[in-house]
Design a protein around this motif. Structure first.
Motif, PDB file in Angstrom:
ATOM      1  N   SER A 127      38.089  27.907  32.305  1.00  0.00           N
ATOM      2  CA  SER A 127      37.113  27.528  31.284  1.00  0.00           C
ATOM      3  C   SER A 127      37.206  28.485  30.110  1.00  0.00           C
ATOM      4  CB  SER A 127      35.691  27.574  31.861  1.00  0.00           C
ATOM      5  OG  SER A 127      35.581  26.796  33.038  1.00  0.00           O
ATOM      6  N   ALA A 128      36.789  28.021  28.933  1.00  0.00           N
ATOM      7  CA  ALA A 128      36.753  28.896  27.762  1.00  0.00           C
ATOM      8  C   ALA A 128      35.646  29.932  27.936  1.00  0.00           C
ATOM      9  CB  ALA A 128      36.509  28.066  26.506  1.00  0.00           C
ATOM     10  N   LEU A 129      35.955  31.177  27.590  1.00  0.00           N
ATOM     11  CA  LEU A 129      34.986  32.269  27.691  1.00  0.00           C
ATOM     12  C   LEU A 129      35.006  33.070  26.400  1.00  0.00           C
ATOM     13  CD1 LEU A 129      35.825  33.606  31.282  1.00  0.00           C
ATOM     14  CD2 LEU A 129      33.877  32.184  30.657  1.00  0.00           C
ATOM     15  N   ASP A 130      33.839  33.538  25.998  1.00  0.00           N
ATOM     16  CA  ASP A 130      33.738  34.429  24.842  1.00  0.00           C
ATOM     17  C   ASP A 130      32.768  35.539  25.219  1.00  0.00           C
ATOM     18  OD1 ASP A 130      33.806  35.666  22.428  1.00  0.00           O
ATOM     19  OD2 ASP A 130      32.859  34.048  21.283  1.00  0.00           O
ATOM     20  N   LEU A 131      33.313  36.579  25.849  1.00  0.00           N
ATOM     21  CA  LEU A 131      32.521  37.678  26.382  1.00  0.00           C
ATOM     22  C   LEU A 131      33.025  38.989  25.796  1.00  0.00           C
ATOM     23  CD1 LEU A 131      32.649  36.546  30.119  1.00  0.00           C
ATOM     24  CD2 LEU A 131      30.719  36.259  28.559  1.00  0.00           C
ATOM     25  N   PRO A 132      32.214  40.036  25.816  1.00  0.00           N
ATOM     26  CA  PRO A 132      32.705  41.334  25.335  1.00  0.00           C
ATOM     27  C   PRO A 132      33.954  41.762  26.101  1.00  0.00           C
ATOM     28  CG  PRO A 132      30.326  41.399  25.639  1.00  0.00           C
ATOM     29  CD  PRO A 132      30.795  40.088  26.221  1.00  0.00           C
ATOM     30  N   GLY A 133      35.052  41.910  25.393  1.00  0.00           N
ATOM     31  CA  GLY A 133      36.296  42.343  26.028  1.00  0.00           C
ATOM     32  C   GLY A 133      37.115  41.230  26.629  1.00  0.00           C
ATOM     33  N   LEU A 134      36.607  39.994  26.597  1.00  0.00           N
ATOM     34  CA  LEU A 134      37.354  38.895  27.213  1.00  0.00           C
ATOM     35  C   LEU A 134      37.075  37.582  26.490  1.00  0.00           C
ATOM     36  CD1 LEU A 134      39.214  37.889  29.470  1.00  0.00           C
ATOM     37  CD2 LEU A 134      37.188  37.501  30.863  1.00  0.00           C
ATOM     38  N   THR A 135      38.071  37.103  25.775  1.00  0.00           N
ATOM     39  CA  THR A 135      37.982  35.806  25.113  1.00  0.00           C
ATOM     40  C   THR A 135      39.184  34.982  25.548  1.00  0.00           C
ATOM     41  OG1 THR A 135      36.911  36.800  23.187  1.00  0.00           O
ATOM     42  CG2 THR A 135      37.875  34.621  22.886  1.00  0.00           C
ATOM     43  N   THR A 150      37.951  43.211  40.763  1.00  0.00           N
ATOM     44  CA  THR A 150      38.553  42.481  39.660  1.00  0.00           C
ATOM     45  C   THR A 150      38.810  43.417  38.500  1.00  0.00           C
ATOM     46  OG1 THR A 150      38.185  40.691  38.074  1.00  0.00           O
ATOM     47  CG2 THR A 150      36.237  41.836  38.841  1.00  0.00           C
ATOM     48  N   TYR A 151      39.751  43.036  37.655  1.00  0.00           N
ATOM     49  CA  TYR A 151      40.017  43.796  36.431  1.00  0.00           C
ATOM     50  C   TYR A 151      39.275  43.204  35.238  1.00  0.00           C
ATOM     51  CZ  TYR A 151      43.542  46.140  39.167  1.00  0.00           C
ATOM     52  OH  TYR A 151      44.159  46.874  40.127  1.00  0.00           O
ATOM     53  N   PHE A 152      38.233  42.436  35.510  1.00  0.00           N
ATOM     54  CA  PHE A 152      37.319  41.948  34.488  1.00  0.00           C
ATOM     55  C   PHE A 152      36.825  43.143  33.680  1.00  0.00           C
ATOM     56  CE2 PHE A 152      33.224  40.450  32.921  1.00  0.00           C
ATOM     57  CZ  PHE A 152      33.434  39.112  32.657  1.00  0.00           C
ATOM     58  N   PRO A 153      36.839  43.064  32.342  1.00  0.00           N
ATOM     59  CA  PRO A 153      36.466  44.233  31.542  1.00  0.00           C
ATOM     60  C   PRO A 153      35.113  44.821  31.934  1.00  0.00           C
ATOM     61  CG  PRO A 153      37.378  42.531  30.129  1.00  0.00           C
ATOM     62  CD  PRO A 153      37.239  41.924  31.493  1.00  0.00           C
ATOM     63  N   GLY A 154      35.111  46.124  32.188  1.00  0.00           N
ATOM     64  CA  GLY A 154      33.886  46.820  32.543  1.00  0.00           C
ATOM     65  C   GLY A 154      33.577  46.846  34.022  1.00  0.00           C
ATOM     66  N   ALA A 155      34.277  46.033  34.826  1.00  0.00           N
ATOM     67  CA  ALA A 155      34.021  46.006  36.266  1.00  0.00           C
ATOM     68  C   ALA A 155      34.775  47.134  36.955  1.00  0.00           C
ATOM     69  CB  ALA A 155      34.455  44.665  36.850  1.00  0.00           C
ATOM     70  N   ALA A 156      34.179  47.666  38.000  1.00  0.00           N
ATOM     71  CA  ALA A 156      34.845  48.710  38.777  1.00  0.00           C
ATOM     72  C   ALA A 156      35.831  48.068  39.733  1.00  0.00           C
ATOM     73  CB  ALA A 156      33.813  49.515  39.558  1.00  0.00           C
ATOM     74  N   SER A 157      37.073  48.550  39.744  1.00  0.00           N
ATOM     75  CA  SER A 157      38.042  48.050  40.716  1.00  0.00           C
ATOM     76  C   SER A 157      37.814  48.752  42.046  1.00  0.00           C
ATOM     77  CB  SER A 157      39.471  48.294  40.232  1.00  0.00           C
ATOM     78  OG  SER A 157      39.778  49.664  40.247  1.00  0.00           O
ATOM     79  N   SER A 158      38.226  48.097  43.127  1.00  0.00           N
ATOM     80  CA  SER A 158      38.034  48.693  44.453  1.00  0.00           C
ATOM     81  C   SER A 158      38.704  50.049  44.550  1.00  0.00           C
ATOM     82  CB  SER A 158      38.603  47.756  45.521  1.00  0.00           C
ATOM     83  OG  SER A 158      37.894  46.559  45.534  1.00  0.00           O
ATOM     84  N   SER A 159      39.885  50.183  43.951  1.00  0.00           N
ATOM     85  CA  SER A 159      40.649  51.415  44.090  1.00  0.00           C
ATOM     86  C   SER A 159      40.036  52.580  43.317  1.00  0.00           C
ATOM     87  CB  SER A 159      42.091  51.191  43.622  1.00  0.00           C
ATOM     88  OG  SER A 159      42.118  50.609  42.340  1.00  0.00           O
ATOM     89  N   ASP A 160      39.072  52.294  42.427  1.00  0.00           N
ATOM     90  CA  ASP A 160      38.444  53.373  41.684  1.00  0.00           C
ATOM     91  C   ASP A 160      37.161  53.876  42.335  1.00  0.00           C
ATOM     92  OD1 ASP A 160      40.332  53.560  39.709  1.00  0.00           O
ATOM     93  OD2 ASP A 160      39.328  52.187  38.342  1.00  0.00           O
ATOM     94  N   ARG A 161      36.717  53.203  43.380  1.00  0.00           N
ATOM     95  CA  ARG A 161      35.463  53.650  43.956  1.00  0.00           C
ATOM     96  C   ARG A 161      35.703  54.750  44.979  1.00  0.00           C
ATOM     97  NH1 ARG A 161      33.265  49.014  48.139  1.00  0.00           N
ATOM     98  NH2 ARG A 161      35.250  48.043  48.620  1.00  0.00           N
ATOM     99  N   SER A 162      34.715  55.585  45.134  1.00  0.00           N
ATOM    100  CA  SER A 162      34.844  56.683  46.090  1.00  0.00           C
ATOM    101  C   SER A 162      34.421  56.196  47.465  1.00  0.00           C
ATOM    102  CB  SER A 162      33.979  57.864  45.660  1.00  0.00           C
ATOM    103  OG  SER A 162      32.628  57.473  45.581  1.00  0.00           O
ATOM    104  N   GLY A 163      34.836  56.900  48.465  1.00  0.00           N
ATOM    105  CA  GLY A 163      34.490  56.532  49.828  1.00  0.00           C
ATOM    106  C   GLY A 163      35.465  57.152  50.788  1.00  0.00           C
TER     107      GLY A 163
END
Length: 399
Positions: free
Chosen positions: A125-133, A257-270
């Protein structure tokens, strides 16, 4: 170093298609960004996958291999089509099969997340979001995708690669169709989960038909997008159940996801693997072997996942960037804990850039980067991408 030991990781795994993986350690798909900018492998990339194969793993997967130049994730992605340099790809396939390792290609299509510098992003679908169009794919474009994936898979087999993995995770196209955040369609490919998974099932069927019953076909699937209102665990389990009789040989469970602004699994601590609890639920839905990727930091964690039956094979990514020979040591009961770098307040995407440049160091046989090299690594990463965008646009047609 011998790859025989009493470790459960040393046990061979026979896939449903009959292919045998020599042990239970895989290098999960990463975007290594080592293509030449025109979609072909480089000597560095060939050398890298030979090094990983010599390091003792059973399976390596090259991330984000495109069927066309029109929706690439990065300008360092490989393209597999009629214009590809077959000899270079055959060299890559041979190098990655060193010491009886398997080298698979992850068949990618970035869709809405395509690099805007080399493509015109389009998603469900068409999207127009901050960092993702992005624009929306037409029905004709969607219906052409199964044949496109099938053609790429057929070429992978012809060129000598051991198998293919369909990328339905991390916010790329097949995951976008599954996610109600990306997919707002009102036709047969949107709305209910049954409709949202339609393209994935059509692609899976076309790829299996193209390569025949004896060639490995895997799929990388998100357990969850980790986004409010996105693709969630219960829906993922329903997709896994639908894939159970679809001719899949390996389900690679990941998330984020690499959706702009989302945290990827590999960047989280644990302290431990991210998706083992989900894998336990998935086990009840399918008899297909499960690969669990993300968060393994110790030998004990990896062995436990195999011993208790949660995973059939363990997927390592950043661990094999910081220690390319790790599998041979784990199979010998050594190097029980992985030493990862620690970064102070890295910018978004900065850690990925550091690891990508460390992959290049590994390919060249050069020294390990320090965590203090983060700023320089980001700058070099961005400069290299910019240079490859120029090559891409000069050599490859834009959609």
């Amino acid at each position: 170093m011998s790859d025989t030991s009493n470790s459960p990781l040393a046990t061979p795994l026979t896939l449903p298609c009959g292919v045998v993986l020599k042990n239970r350690i895989a290098k999960a798909a990463m975007s290594d960004s080592l293509g030449d900018g025109a979609g072909n492998p480089t000597t560095d990339q060939i050398r890298l996958y030979e090094r990983w194969a010599r390091g003792g793993l059973a399976l390596s997967i090259i991330g984000e291999v495109q069927g066309t130049p029109h929706f690439a994730e990065k300008p360092g992605n490989l393209i597999l089509n009629g214009h590809s340099d077959r000899k270079l790809l055959e060299r890559l396939a041979t190098a990655g099969a060193t010491d009886k390792a398997q080298l698979w290609l992850q068949l990618g299509h970035a869709g809405a997340m395509a690099d805007a510098g080399i493509s015109t992003p389009k998603g469900p679908s068409a999207l127009d979001l901050p960092g993702l169009t992005c624009g929306a794919l037409s029905l004709d474009e969607i219906q052409a995708l199964p044949a496109e994936f099938a053609h790429t898979a057929r070429l992978a087999k012809q060129l000598g690669f051991g198998g293919v993995e369909l990328h339905a995770a991390h916010g790329f196209l097949l995951n976008q169709f599954l996610s109600p955040l990306f997919n707002k369609r009102t036709d047969a490919y949107g709305g209910s989960l049954q409709n949202r998974m339609r393209l994935l099932l059509e692609v899976t069927d076309a790829v299996r038909s193209a390569v025949g019953p004896a060639y490995p076909v895997g799929i990388k699937l998100n357990a969850t997008d980790q986004l409010e209102g996105g693709f969630a665990e219960d829906e993922s389990l329903d997709v896994i159940a639908a894939l159970d009789n679809a001719g899949i040989d390996l389900i690679d469970i990941s998330g984020g996801t690499y959706f702009p602004g989302a945290a990827s699994s590999s960047d989280r601590s644990g302290s431990g693997p991210y998706f083992l609890e989900f894998a336990k639920r998935a086990r009840a839905k399918t008899g297909v072997p499960l690969m669990v990727t993300g968060g393994f930091k110790t030998l004990a964690q990896a062995e436990s996942a195999i011993t208790d039956g949660t995973a059939d094979i363990v997927g390592l990514a950043r661990a094999l960037v910081v220690d390319p020979e790790l599998p041979s040591f784990w199979l010998a009961g050594q190097r029980s804990e992985i030493q990862f770098p620690r970064f102070q307040n890295p910018p978004e995407g900065g850690v990925t850039a550091w690891y990508t440049m460390q992959i290049t160091q590994n390919a060249k046989g050069e020294t390990t980067l320090a965590s203090d090299d983060l700023e320089d690594a980001i700058a070099e990463y961005e400069q290299r991408d910019d240079a490859r965008r120029q090559i891409w646009n000069a050599h490859l047609s834009r959609s």
